[in-house]
Design a protein around this motif. Structure first.
Motif, mmCIF file in Angstrom:
data_model
loop_
_atom_site.group_PDB
_atom_site.id
_atom_site.type_symbol
_atom_site.label_atom_id
_atom_site.label_comp_id
_atom_site.label_asym_id
_atom_site.label_seq_id
_atom_site.Cartn_x
_atom_site.Cartn_y
_atom_site.Cartn_z
ATOM 1 N N ALA A 156 -5.828 17.538 -5.047
ATOM 2 C CA ALA A 156 -4.900 17.154 -3.986
ATOM 3 C C ALA A 156 -4.894 15.639 -3.873
ATOM 4 C CB ALA A 156 -5.302 17.784 -2.657
ATOM 5 N N LEU A 157 -3.711 15.042 -4.012
ATOM 6 C CA LEU A 157 -3.521 13.605 -3.827
ATOM 7 C C LEU A 157 -2.767 13.415 -2.522
ATOM 8 C CD1 LEU A 157 -2.255 12.800 -7.439
ATOM 9 C CD2 LEU A 157 -4.610 12.651 -6.600
ATOM 10 N N SER A 158 -3.302 12.583 -1.624
ATOM 11 C CA SER A 158 -2.685 12.425 -0.306
ATOM 12 C C SER A 158 -2.487 10.949 0.012
ATOM 13 C CB SER A 158 -3.551 13.073 0.781
ATOM 14 O OG SER A 158 -3.749 14.447 0.511
ATOM 15 N N HIS A 159 -1.414 10.672 0.742
ATOM 16 C CA HIS A 159 -1.116 9.302 1.164
ATOM 17 C C HIS A 159 -0.564 9.339 2.582
ATOM 18 C CE1 HIS A 159 0.287 5.176 1.139
ATOM 19 N NE2 HIS A 159 1.508 5.590 1.468
ATOM 20 N N GLY A 160 -1.053 8.411 3.400
ATOM 21 C CA GLY A 160 -0.552 8.297 4.750
ATOM 22 C C GLY A 160 -1.278 9.171 5.751
ATOM 23 N N PRO A 171 3.071 1.987 -7.306
ATOM 24 C CA PRO A 171 2.229 1.233 -6.365
ATOM 25 C C PRO A 171 2.688 1.321 -4.919
ATOM 26 C CG PRO A 171 2.655 -0.053 -8.351
ATOM 27 C CD PRO A 171 3.535 1.157 -8.431
ATOM 28 N N ALA A 172 3.987 1.546 -4.700
ATOM 29 C CA ALA A 172 4.471 1.662 -3.320
ATOM 30 C C ALA A 172 4.133 3.014 -2.707
ATOM 31 C CB ALA A 172 5.983 1.438 -3.285
ATOM 32 N N ARG A 173 3.694 3.966 -3.537
ATOM 33 C CA ARG A 173 3.273 5.308 -3.124
ATOM 34 C C ARG A 173 4.411 6.143 -2.545
ATOM 35 N NH1 ARG A 173 -0.132 3.543 -6.159
ATOM 36 N NH2 ARG A 173 -2.129 2.697 -5.448
ATOM 37 N N ASP A 178 -2.043 -2.141 -12.692
ATOM 38 C CA ASP A 178 -0.761 -2.418 -12.037
ATOM 39 C C ASP A 178 -0.625 -1.727 -10.687
ATOM 40 O OD1 ASP A 178 -0.506 0.186 -12.810
ATOM 41 O OD2 ASP A 178 1.242 -0.097 -14.088
ATOM 42 N N GLY A 179 -1.651 -1.000 -10.254
ATOM 43 C CA GLY A 179 -1.627 -0.333 -8.956
ATOM 44 C C GLY A 179 -1.163 1.101 -8.998
ATOM 45 N N CYS A 180 -0.658 1.573 -10.144
ATOM 46 C CA CYS A 180 -0.238 2.973 -10.251
ATOM 47 C C CYS A 180 -1.463 3.895 -10.245
ATOM 48 C CB CYS A 180 0.560 3.194 -11.527
ATOM 49 S SG CYS A 180 2.183 2.398 -11.537
ATOM 50 N N VAL A 181 -1.271 5.082 -9.701
ATOM 51 C CA VAL A 181 -2.313 6.109 -9.731
ATOM 52 C C VAL A 181 -1.804 7.255 -10.604
ATOM 53 C CG1 VAL A 181 -3.607 7.813 -8.409
ATOM 54 C CG2 VAL A 181 -3.297 5.508 -7.503
ATOM 55 N N GLU A 194 -10.675 2.158 -3.218
ATOM 56 C CA GLU A 194 -10.649 2.604 -1.834
ATOM 57 C C GLU A 194 -9.447 2.058 -1.077
ATOM 58 O OE1 GLU A 194 -14.290 1.674 0.072
ATOM 59 O OE2 GLU A 194 -15.500 3.056 -1.137
ATOM 60 N N GLN A 195 -8.918 0.922 -1.548
ATOM 61 C CA GLN A 195 -7.764 0.313 -0.901
ATOM 62 C C GLN A 195 -6.442 0.812 -1.464
ATOM 63 O OE1 GLN A 195 -8.667 -1.509 1.671
ATOM 64 N NE2 GLN A 195 -10.792 -1.161 1.040
ATOM 65 N N SER A 196 -6.505 1.827 -2.350
ATOM 66 C CA SER A 196 -5.278 2.293 -3.014
ATOM 67 C C SER A 196 -4.337 3.019 -2.080
ATOM 68 C CB SER A 196 -5.651 3.224 -4.173
ATOM 69 O OG SER A 196 -6.205 4.445 -3.670
ATOM 70 N N GLY A 197 -4.872 3.539 -0.978
ATOM 71 C CA GLY A 197 -4.054 4.324 -0.071
ATOM 72 C C GLY A 197 -3.887 5.771 -0.503
ATOM 73 N N VAL A 198 -4.565 6.165 -1.577
ATOM 74 C CA VAL A 198 -4.480 7.534 -2.077
ATOM 75 C C VAL A 198 -5.831 8.209 -1.915
ATOM 76 C CG1 VAL A 198 -4.038 9.016 -4.071
ATOM 77 C CG2 VAL A 198 -2.643 6.969 -3.714
ATOM 78 N N ARG A 199 -5.850 9.339 -1.240
ATOM 79 C CA ARG A 199 -7.061 10.125 -1.085
ATOM 80 C C ARG A 199 -7.060 11.228 -2.142
ATOM 81 N NH1 ARG A 199 -4.716 10.008 3.752
ATOM 82 N NH2 ARG A 199 -4.341 12.275 3.795
ATOM 83 N N VAL A 200 -8.203 11.446 -2.773
ATOM 84 C CA VAL A 200 -8.309 12.436 -3.842
ATOM 85 C C VAL A 200 -9.300 13.519 -3.428
ATOM 86 C CG1 VAL A 200 -8.848 12.854 -6.266
ATOM 87 C CG2 VAL A 200 -7.816 10.671 -5.576
#
Length: 392
Positions: free
Chosen positions: A388-392, A268-270, A199-202, A168-174
């Protein structure tokens, strides 16, 4: 007049009965018993199983003599069960062969009668009960088949369309959507998965096994599970795809089958990602009001060509973005009465329209998919998976 109409409504349609009896005397007796009892039947008689094969399709009940000249004992019953399982069967046997009647019931006949020990009312009742019992059995079979179908669909759905493993803290919505094509209930070979590694990658994948049906779905499941296993094992993307290719080539049931897929690994920096296109349509990148394709070298599908070379491309995503990954079912629908297909340009226009209306994530996917179906004039012919992958 009212009474006559009421009686007409209450009178059942005659039951179509096929008598398979080679003995003229026995056949005459059956006809007389039914006439005497006033049974509401439409009786048709044939002398052999060969003759019955042309007439049995219209029958609700078959009265089957077990001593026909072209069958032996229960062979006629077995033929009826194998070729017209929906027809009720009552076997007719002699007193010396009553054991065959009992065996026939064990094999699936609705009832048996011993010649010479039957009156008209008994014969009428046995026919009616046999037809009703077969109808009840048929409904039970349909219910059981529907339950099996639903259970199988559930197993395939869990295999093809898993729950993403994303913190949930990944910053990526699926956001995901799936629809089988051609108004089918059973899923086909489209699959997707989204996994976050230590390693934080999605990592996300969308794939499409060519063809439709349970065999293709099983292939999709095996590839999706192999992909997730390798990704969670922190293997390089080229090794992941090599193993997926090996699994597919060993598991496919025809040598000409192939699978297209799109794999995206987000850092990881998205802000950037690595994109693999394996014979698959490129995903769309949505940033603000801009919608464009993410480009990468496209190699041949899984199962075709060299299974060790997997070209990729680093892609810039920006600070706030949505990546739309999909199978080609989404873009192969027709546009109204025109012969042309929607294609990627048409999809981009639909996405832009949704963005202009302030839609995002689930709202945006639902808008796009509903618009695609509306343009197609109904459900799409091909299966469709969208992530759909979303960030921000």
């Amino acid at each position: 007049m009212v009474g006559a109409l009421s009686a007409a409504r209450e009178s059942p349609a005659p039951t179509r009965v096929l008598l398979i009896e080679d003995d003229d005397g026995d056949a005459f007796l059956v006809e007389e018993l039914l006439l005497e009892s006033g049974a509401a039947v439409d009786l048709h008689r044939v002398r052999t199983l060969a003759e019955a094969k042309a007439a049995v399709q219209d029958a609700a009940c078959v009265l089957l003599d077990l001593g026909l000249p072209d069958t032996h004992e229960l062979d006629g019953l077995r033929w009826l069960q194998g070729n017209v399982p929906s027809v009720a069967v009552v076997v007719l046997t002699g007193l010396a062969d009553e054991y065959l009647g009992e065996e026939a019931v064990r094999l699936g006949a609705q009832d048996y009668l011993v010649k010479g020990q039957v009156d008209g009312h008994l014969l009428d009742r046995v026919i009616r009960y046999a037809v009703e019992r077969e109808r009840s059995d048929s409904l039970q079979r349909q219910l059981r088949d529907a339950q099996i179908y639903a259970e199988e669909n559930g197993r395939l759905e869990r295999g093809l369309l898993p729950t993403p493993i994303v913190d949930e803290q990944s910053g990526v919505r699926v956001t995901t959507r799936y629809s089988p094509g051609g108004q089918r209930l059973l899923l086909g070979g489209d699959f997707y998965d989204v996994v976050q590694t230590a390693d934080g990658c999605v990592h996300a994948v969308v794939g499409d096994v060519c063809g439709h049906g349970p065999d293709e779905a099983a292939l999709g499941v095996s590839m999706r599970v192999a992909w997730r296993t390798m990704v969670l094992s922190a293997r390089p993307s080229t090794e992941v795809l090599t193993v997926v290719n090996q699994v597919f080539t060993h598991e496919r049931y025809q040598p000409n089958l192939f699978t297209t897929l799109c794999m995206l690994s987000i850092d990881p920096a998205r802000t950037t990602g690595t994109l693999h296109l394996v014979g698959h349509p490129p995903p769309l990148l949505i940033t603000g009001s801009d919608v464009r394709e993410l480009k990468a070298p496209v190699r041949t599908p899984v199962g075709v060509g060299d299974g060790s070379r997997w070209p990729s491309c680093d892609v810039e995503l920006g600070e706030k973005w949505t990546v739309l990954m999909y199978t080609d079912g989404l873009i192969e629908g027709r546009v109204g009465n025109e012969r042309r297909r929607l294609d990627v340009d048409g999809l981009i226009e639909l996405v832009q329209t949704g963005i202009a209306e302030g839609l995002r994530d689930e709202g945006l996917l639902d808008h796009v998919i509903n618009a695609v179906r509306e343009l197609n004039g109904g459900d799409l012919d091909d299966d469709m998976a969208v992530v759909a992958l979303s960030h921000g």
